[in-house]
Scaffold this motif. Structure first.
Motif, short mmCIF file in Angstrom:
data_model
loop_
_atom_site.label_atom_id
_atom_site.label_comp_id
_atom_site.label_asym_id
_atom_site.label_seq_id
_atom_site.Cartn_x
_atom_site.Cartn_y
_atom_site.Cartn_z
N CYS A 74 -0.34 -5.08 -12.94
CA CYS A 74 -0.66 -4.64 -11.58
C CYS A 74 -1.59 -3.42 -11.58
CB CYS A 74 0.63 -4.31 -10.83
SG CYS A 74 1.60 -5.76 -10.43
N GLY A 78 -4.73 -3.64 -9.13
CA GLY A 78 -5.01 -2.74 -8.02
C GLY A 78 -6.47 -2.38 -7.91
N GLY A 106 -3.39 -7.41 -3.18
CA GLY A 106 -2.92 -7.70 -4.52
C GLY A 106 -2.11 -8.98 -4.59
N GLY A 131 -0.34 -1.49 -2.09
CA GLY A 131 -1.74 -1.26 -2.40
C GLY A 131 -2.54 -0.84 -1.18
N LYS A 151 -8.58 -4.09 3.66
CA LYS A 151 -7.56 -3.43 2.85
C LYS A 151 -6.61 -2.63 3.71
CE LYS A 151 -5.89 -2.66 -1.23
NZ LYS A 151 -5.35 -3.78 -2.03
N LEU A 177 0.18 -1.09 -9.10
CA LEU A 177 -0.87 -1.42 -8.16
C LEU A 177 -1.34 -0.21 -7.36
CD1 LEU A 177 -1.56 -4.63 -6.48
CD2 LEU A 177 -1.41 -2.70 -4.93
N MET A 178 -0.41 0.70 -7.04
CA MET A 178 -0.82 1.90 -6.31
C MET A 178 -1.74 2.78 -7.15
SD MET A 178 2.61 3.03 -4.19
CE MET A 178 1.74 4.35 -3.34
N SER A 206 -5.03 1.15 -7.19
CA SER A 206 -5.72 1.25 -5.90
C SER A 206 -6.40 2.60 -5.73
CB SER A 206 -4.72 1.01 -4.76
OG SER A 206 -4.23 -0.31 -4.77
#
Length: 319
Positions: free
Chosen positions: A47, A51, A61, A91, A242, A274-275, A278
């Protein structure tokens, strides 16, 4: 000095996270039984890269997470879809503030779309859980077909950097769907406005249902509709898409959460990875062209769609 210290801290952080996985590989365990931390660790690094790609391509995502994780990881499709929505939501929340500060995401454009897509994603979530209760293979096969369709849509769509909108329609004018942003490379002020607004809003009904049904998020379709149908510039379409996920995915995510389809051991490492990805993606978006990433995403989607169909057909044969 501060920058070097930050880089060293991040390097140490990733080494600490990766050390259990490295130790496990060094031991050469051949029993086939993985320790509890194995799959969460794999999900984290997966992830992290996801991201970055998701922000650059303007997709949630979940559109990459769901087909890949359901195809290659040993998790039930319902839990993957629940985690996929949480991943897409996290995300979007991570990227949203940065996109708003740069005046790339349009809050005025987001609100009417979010109202429609959120309501429809709730209906889609209930539909997806009902079909999964009948046979998980139905949802898995339908997911693969949908992913293939998304890949074809992205391949055939010819996104334009700045669509020409000569006259704004009445609905777009009434909702105030217009704005301006500064092109960082040249310092040029780019003004934009929408047309064919009603057609675009109707398409978001379908997008909402599919997003909730498969837990994909809706970024895969947001960008083509905003850019090609409504005439929004590509950068604004990507950024607004997004940010939009932070609202629309919340509705469907609550349904899966309420049904017990969100497992923390899956969701937490996926969301953290993912964060972080991002945050990196937002910084890269301002200086890169999303079209460069688009073809990579298309190739991955074709592969993931084929894998999902193959696994779904296996479920149907067993059933």
């Amino acid at each position: 000095m501060v920058k070097k210290m930050w880089q060293r801290l991040m390097t140490a952080f990733f080494i600490i996270l990766a050390s259990p996985w490295i130790a496990f590989a060094a031991e050469g365990v051949s029993t086939g039984v993985k320790p509890w931390w194995f799959w969460p660790l794999i999900l984290f690094f997966f992830c992290l890269g996801l991201g970055v790609i998701a922000v650059l391509a303007g997709v949630g995502g979940g559109v990459l997470y769901v087909p890949l994780v359901s195809g290659f990881f040993p998790f039930h499709i319902d839990f993957v879809r629940g985690a996929g929505l949480m991943v897409a939501l996290a995300g979007a929340l991570a990227a949203g503030p940065g996109l708003l500060r740069r005046n790339l995401a349009s809050l005025r454009l987001t609100l009417p779309i979010a109202l429609i897509a959120s309501a429809c994603s709730i209906a889609g979530a209930f539909l997806g859980l009902y079909l999964s209760g009948l046979n998980p293979g139905y949802v898995q096969t339908a997911l693969g077909i949908t992913i293939m369709g998304i890949a074809i849509l992205l391949l055939c769509s010819k996104n334009t950097e700045r669509p020409v909108v000569t006259k704004q329609d009445a609905i777009g004018l009434a909702l105030g769907l217009q704005g301006a942003y500064v092109e960082e490379g040249t310092g040029e002020i780019v003004e934009w406005k929408t047309h064919r607004t009603l057609t675009g809003l109707l398409l978001f009904i379908v997008i909402g249902v599919l997003a909730g049904m498969f837990g994909l998020g809706a970024g895969w379709a947001n960008v083509p509709v905003l850019n090609l149908v409504m005439g929004v510039p590509l950068k604004i379409s990507v950024a607004t898409s997004k940010f939009l996920l932070s609202i629309t995915d919340t509705s469907a995510a609550w349904i899966y959460l309420n049904k017990g389809c969100v497992i923390p051991l899956m969701a937490i490492p996926s969301i953290i990875g993912l964060m972080l990805g991002s945050f990196i993606g937002v910084k890269v978006l301002a200086i890169t062209k999303p079209k460069v990433i688009r073809y990579i995403v298309i190739g991955v989607l074709f592969f993931a769609g084929f894998k999902a169909i193959d696994k779904g057909m296996g479920w149907n044969i067993i059933g």
